[in-house]
Design a protein around this motif. Sequence first.
Motif, PDB file in Angstrom:
ATOM      1  N   ARG A   6      80.896  24.963   1.501  1.00  0.00           N
ATOM      2  CA  ARG A   6      81.168  25.929   0.439  1.00  0.00           C
ATOM      3  C   ARG A   6      80.090  27.002   0.316  1.00  0.00           C
ATOM      4  N   PRO A   7      78.795  26.655   0.213  1.00  0.00           N
ATOM      5  CA  PRO A   7      77.813  27.717   0.022  1.00  0.00           C
ATOM      6  C   PRO A   7      77.731  28.697   1.189  1.00  0.00           C
ATOM      7  N   ARG A   8      77.736  28.221   2.428  1.00  0.00           N
ATOM      8  CA  ARG A   8      77.611  29.142   3.553  1.00  0.00           C
ATOM      9  C   ARG A   8      78.820  30.054   3.625  1.00  0.00           C
ATOM     10  N   THR A   9      79.992  29.546   3.319  1.00  0.00           N
ATOM     11  CA  THR A   9      81.192  30.370   3.327  1.00  0.00           C
ATOM     12  C   THR A   9      81.157  31.371   2.179  1.00  0.00           C
ATOM     13  N   ALA A  10      80.660  30.964   1.027  1.00  0.00           N
ATOM     14  CA  ALA A  10      80.585  31.865  -0.132  1.00  0.00           C
ATOM     15  C   ALA A  10      79.705  33.068   0.164  1.00  0.00           C
ATOM     16  N   GLN A 100      77.326  28.725  13.358  1.00  0.00           N
ATOM     17  CA  GLN A 100      77.655  29.327  12.061  1.00  0.00           C
ATOM     18  C   GLN A 100      79.031  29.992  12.115  1.00  0.00           C
ATOM     19  N   ARG A 101      79.309  30.668  13.213  1.00  0.00           N
ATOM     20  CA  ARG A 101      80.615  31.314  13.364  1.00  0.00           C
ATOM     21  C   ARG A 101      81.739  30.276  13.351  1.00  0.00           C
ATOM     22  N   ALA A 102      81.552  29.185  14.093  1.00  0.00           N
ATOM     23  CA  ALA A 102      82.568  28.126  14.124  1.00  0.00           C
ATOM     24  C   ALA A 102      82.780  27.548  12.731  1.00  0.00           C
ATOM     25  N   HIS A 103      81.696  27.371  12.001  1.00  0.00           N
ATOM     26  CA  HIS A 103      81.782  26.841  10.638  1.00  0.00           C
ATOM     27  C   HIS A 103      82.576  27.790   9.734  1.00  0.00           C
ATOM     28  N   VAL A 104      82.248  29.068   9.803  1.00  0.00           N
ATOM     29  CA  VAL A 104      82.924  30.065   8.966  1.00  0.00           C
ATOM     30  C   VAL A 104      84.410  30.120   9.302  1.00  0.00           C
ATOM     31  N   GLU A 105      84.716  30.205  10.579  1.00  0.00           N
ATOM     32  CA  GLU A 105      86.110  30.317  10.988  1.00  0.00           C
ATOM     33  C   GLU A 105      86.892  29.041  10.692  1.00  0.00           C
ATOM     34  N   ALA A 106      86.247  27.884  10.807  1.00  0.00           N
ATOM     35  CA  ALA A 106      86.916  26.623  10.495  1.00  0.00           C
ATOM     36  C   ALA A 106      87.252  26.521   9.001  1.00  0.00           C
ATOM     37  N   ASN A 107      86.533  27.284   8.196  1.00  0.00           N
ATOM     38  CA  ASN A 107      86.771  27.285   6.756  1.00  0.00           C
ATOM     39  C   ASN A 107      87.560  28.508   6.296  1.00  0.00           C
ATOM     40  N   GLY A 108      88.248  29.161   7.242  1.00  0.00           N
ATOM     41  CA  GLY A 108      89.141  30.261   6.902  1.00  0.00           C
ATOM     42  C   GLY A 108      88.486  31.619   6.788  1.00  0.00           C
ATOM     43  N   GLY A 109      87.198  31.717   7.103  1.00  0.00           N
ATOM     44  CA  GLY A 109      86.508  32.994   7.020  1.00  0.00           C
ATOM     45  C   GLY A 109      86.631  33.789   8.308  1.00  0.00           C
ATOM     46  N   GLN A 110      86.226  35.041   8.229  1.00  0.00           N
ATOM     47  CA  GLN A 110      86.223  35.899   9.410  1.00  0.00           C
ATOM     48  C   GLN A 110      84.781  36.241   9.762  1.00  0.00           C
ATOM     49  N   TRP A 111      84.469  36.168  11.031  1.00  0.00           N
ATOM     50  CA  TRP A 111      83.139  36.478  11.513  1.00  0.00           C
ATOM     51  C   TRP A 111      83.024  37.971  11.729  1.00  0.00           C
ATOM     52  N   SER A 112      81.828  38.506  11.555  1.00  0.00           N
ATOM     53  CA  SER A 112      81.611  39.934  11.751  1.00  0.00           C
ATOM     54  C   SER A 112      80.204  40.183  12.270  1.00  0.00           C
ATOM     55  N   GLU A 113      79.976  41.407  12.699  1.00  0.00           N
ATOM     56  CA  GLU A 113      78.645  41.826  13.129  1.00  0.00           C
ATOM     57  C   GLU A 113      77.659  41.661  11.971  1.00  0.00           C
ATOM     58  N   GLN A 114      78.109  41.981  10.775  1.00  0.00           N
ATOM     59  CA  GLN A 114      77.256  41.862   9.597  1.00  0.00           C
ATOM     60  C   GLN A 114      76.911  40.395   9.327  1.00  0.00           C
ATOM     61  N   ALA A 115      77.855  39.483   9.509  1.00  0.00           N
ATOM     62  CA  ALA A 115      77.592  38.060   9.305  1.00  0.00           C
ATOM     63  C   ALA A 115      76.549  37.572  10.300  1.00  0.00           C
TER      64      ALA A 115
END
Length: 194
Positions: A6-10, A100-115
């Motif tokens: 939750r926190p990293r995705t937030a 980190q990218r795999a974690h974000v995407e696995a939780n429904g987030g989108q990865w970006s250059e800014q991330a």
Amino acid sequence: MSITARPRTATLAALAVVGALALTGCTPAGDANPSEATPAATTSAPEKSGAASPDAGGDAATTADALAERDAFIAAQQQPVGQPTLTAKTPAQQELVAQQRAHVEANGGQWSEQAETVTLALALDACETSILNGHQVDQNVYQVHVASSPLIQSLAIDDASREGAVSIMVFGTRFLCPDDAPQWEQAWTESSGQ
């Protein structure tokens, strides 16, 4: 210790709101005067934080050693001075970004250059703080770093996004300064009660 999803995705969701502000001055690189803090990479240098700083009389050799180690760390990270974006250059950085990218995407987030930039900047910042504090990260160093980091403050639009930024920072130390990571994790656990 488990870093929660939750926190990293937030934090990454907050990046869309924070935009360019989060990237202003975030390039962790050395400057012409090694006794001064570098942009967003030395947010809690001993001179500013008071944490683990040399006595007033100062141990010049210890300070010089810490600054030399910091400069060597910055050079080894291969992040160009003055770049508004950071991209993973070293194998450790690439592994951090991949996880980190795999974690974000696995939780429904989108990865970006800014991330990617923020992920790297947070970890590099913490590792530099470790170096400048003689690899002694305790509760005081942790709290001062979190409270004084311009990068964390720019990401902290609320408590959840602040905790997310800190979570990413602590997670990143596992890759970029693994010997210091247990201290960061312990201080984070003690601070947040997790």
